[in-house]
Design an enzyme around this catalytic site. Sequence first.
Site, mmCIF file in Angstrom:
data_model
loop_
_atom_site.group_PDB
_atom_site.id
_atom_site.type_symbol
_atom_site.label_atom_id
_atom_site.label_comp_id
_atom_site.label_asym_id
_atom_site.label_seq_id
_atom_site.Cartn_x
_atom_site.Cartn_y
_atom_site.Cartn_z
ATOM 1 N N HIS A 1 -49.873 -24.586 -42.719
ATOM 2 C CA HIS A 1 -48.805 -23.631 -42.382
ATOM 3 C C HIS A 1 -47.933 -23.329 -43.777
ATOM 4 C CE1 HIS A 1 -47.070 -27.373 -41.682
ATOM 5 N NE2 HIS A 1 -47.481 -27.695 -40.907
ATOM 6 N N HIS B 1 -47.104 -26.818 -45.474
ATOM 7 C CA HIS B 1 -48.059 -27.239 -46.298
ATOM 8 C C HIS B 1 -48.011 -26.366 -47.665
ATOM 9 C CE1 HIS B 1 -50.300 -28.301 -42.513
ATOM 10 N NE2 HIS B 1 -50.163 -29.503 -43.003
ATOM 11 N N GLN C 1 -56.400 -42.416 -37.787
ATOM 12 C CA GLN C 1 -55.105 -42.366 -37.326
ATOM 13 C C GLN C 1 -54.731 -41.810 -35.893
ATOM 14 O OE1 GLN C 1 -54.166 -39.872 -40.779
ATOM 15 N NE2 GLN C 1 -52.556 -38.895 -39.305
ATOM 16 N N GLY D 1 -44.447 -34.584 -46.953
ATOM 17 C CA GLY D 1 -43.282 -34.068 -46.238
ATOM 18 C C GLY D 1 -42.414 -34.813 -45.715
ATOM 19 N N LYS E 1 -40.799 -34.311 -43.144
ATOM 20 C CA LYS E 1 -40.789 -34.067 -41.859
ATOM 21 C C LYS E 1 -41.344 -35.386 -41.221
ATOM 22 C CE LYS E 1 -44.061 -32.171 -39.060
ATOM 23 N NZ LYS E 1 -44.403 -32.916 -38.029
ATOM 24 N N ASP E 2 -42.350 -36.020 -41.824
ATOM 25 C CA ASP E 2 -43.032 -37.184 -41.477
ATOM 26 C C ASP E 2 -42.388 -38.579 -42.406
ATOM 27 O OD1 ASP E 2 -45.573 -36.316 -39.787
ATOM 28 O OD2 ASP E 2 -45.303 -34.907 -41.390
ATOM 29 N N GLN F 1 -43.857 -41.748 -42.339
ATOM 30 C CA GLN F 1 -45.338 -42.093 -43.442
ATOM 31 C C GLN F 1 -44.950 -41.841 -44.733
ATOM 32 O OE1 GLN F 1 -48.576 -39.361 -42.140
ATOM 33 N NE2 GLN F 1 -47.648 -37.904 -43.578
ATOM 34 N N ARG G 1 -49.390 -28.853 -34.819
ATOM 35 C CA ARG G 1 -49.393 -29.299 -33.311
ATOM 36 C C ARG G 1 -48.327 -28.142 -32.503
ATOM 37 N NH1 ARG G 1 -49.762 -34.842 -34.890
ATOM 38 N NH2 ARG G 1 -51.764 -35.709 -33.852
HETATM 39 P P1 AMP Z 1 -50.572 -32.819 -41.598
HETATM 40 O O1 AMP Z 1 -51.384 -32.024 -41.890
HETATM 41 O O2 AMP Z 1 -49.662 -32.594 -40.361
HETATM 42 O O3 AMP Z 1 -50.967 -34.244 -41.751
HETATM 43 O O4 AMP Z 1 -49.399 -32.785 -42.907
HETATM 44 C C1 AMP Z 1 -49.951 -32.928 -44.186
HETATM 45 C C2 AMP Z 1 -48.570 -33.065 -45.138
HETATM 46 O O5 AMP Z 1 -47.568 -31.855 -44.750
HETATM 47 C C3 AMP Z 1 -47.717 -34.236 -44.766
HETATM 48 O O6 AMP Z 1 -47.265 -34.920 -45.927
HETATM 49 C C4 AMP Z 1 -46.763 -33.677 -43.793
HETATM 50 O O7 AMP Z 1 -45.482 -34.605 -44.081
HETATM 51 C C5 AMP Z 1 -46.552 -32.347 -44.518
HETATM 52 N N1 AMP Z 1 -45.978 -31.203 -43.625
HETATM 53 C C6 AMP Z 1 -46.373 -30.824 -42.512
HETATM 54 N N2 AMP Z 1 -45.452 -30.406 -41.791
HETATM 55 C C7 AMP Z 1 -44.356 -29.855 -42.650
HETATM 56 C C8 AMP Z 1 -43.235 -29.014 -42.774
HETATM 57 N N3 AMP Z 1 -42.801 -28.605 -41.728
HETATM 58 N N4 AMP Z 1 -42.477 -29.382 -43.916
HETATM 59 C C9 AMP Z 1 -42.886 -29.892 -44.900
HETATM 60 N N5 AMP Z 1 -43.962 -30.811 -44.980
HETATM 61 C C10 AMP Z 1 -44.748 -30.954 -43.780
#
Ligand code: AMP
Length: 249
Positions: free
Chosen positions: A25, A28, A52, A136, A138-139, A142, A176
């Site tokens: 999205h 990313h 995970q 990101g 957001k996490d 992490q 999600r």
């Molecule tokens: P995920 O695919 O959810 O595991 O996320 C992959 C990467 O994208 C991780 O580093 C997340 O922190 C980052 N990410 C997910 N959502 C967002 C967001 N809304 N803003 C910035 N980074 C994000």
Amino acid sequence: MAKQAAVWRRQGRRIALVPTMGALHEGHAALIRGASNLGDVVVVSIYVNPAQFGPGEDFSRYPRALAADAAMCRRLRVDAVFAPGRMYDRDHSTWVEEASMSKGRCGRSRPGHFRGVTTVVAKLFHIVQPDVAVFGQKDAQQCDVIQRMARDLDMPVRVVVAPTVREADGLALSSRNRYLTAAERKRAPRFAAVLKAAAKTGPDGAPALAANGLRREGFRVDYVEAVDGRLCAAVFLGKTRLIDNVPCR
Ligand code: AMP
């Protein structure tokens, strides 16, 4: 992937890695754009990492959208998408575990989660050999765990944190979010709104204020904690677990 990475490194090109679980999205996309400014070549990894997810979590129903993801990566001029089918041998028996930053918050609610994250990210770092990797905000936990792992294990990679990307109504983008029903999606922006309002109180009062506010608005609160100048929270909206964090000083 490892062979291609070795070629790039011999050519002196800086590799920037964006690790993801796919269903890409705009959050990313922002990481990928950030990575383009930091490296000469950008690699996006897409892997729904079974290690995970806990038993009973959403591994099997996690959204998978490889064709659309590849199209987005092409539009963003990503140099390589690394989407392995499998990253663990059947008798895989080595784990990378960070033992401080990974305790508490999501580590408490999701035992084993961060061990899965650090292990897969360590594997990705070995395969892709990035000079820089972008994660990101957001996490937030992490990010802390991975920065600590890279430092403690002398991984030759700079871990960069990029800001959270939000919908116009304030909801942090997340793969999600597509689990939410239409009614839940309407209520979801209240999560960030309540956190932001409570954060103004400062780190001492904000967690309790936010937790009460979130419960009043129909969220089930997993945790709300002030950590390092940020108000961090996880809630359930129906069956969907959402996480977010905002500045709080
Ligand atoms: P995920 O695919 O959810 O595991 O996320 C992959 C990467 O994208 C991780 O580093 C997340 O922190 C980052 N990410 C997910 N959502 C967002 C967001 N809304 N803003 C910035 N980074 C994000």
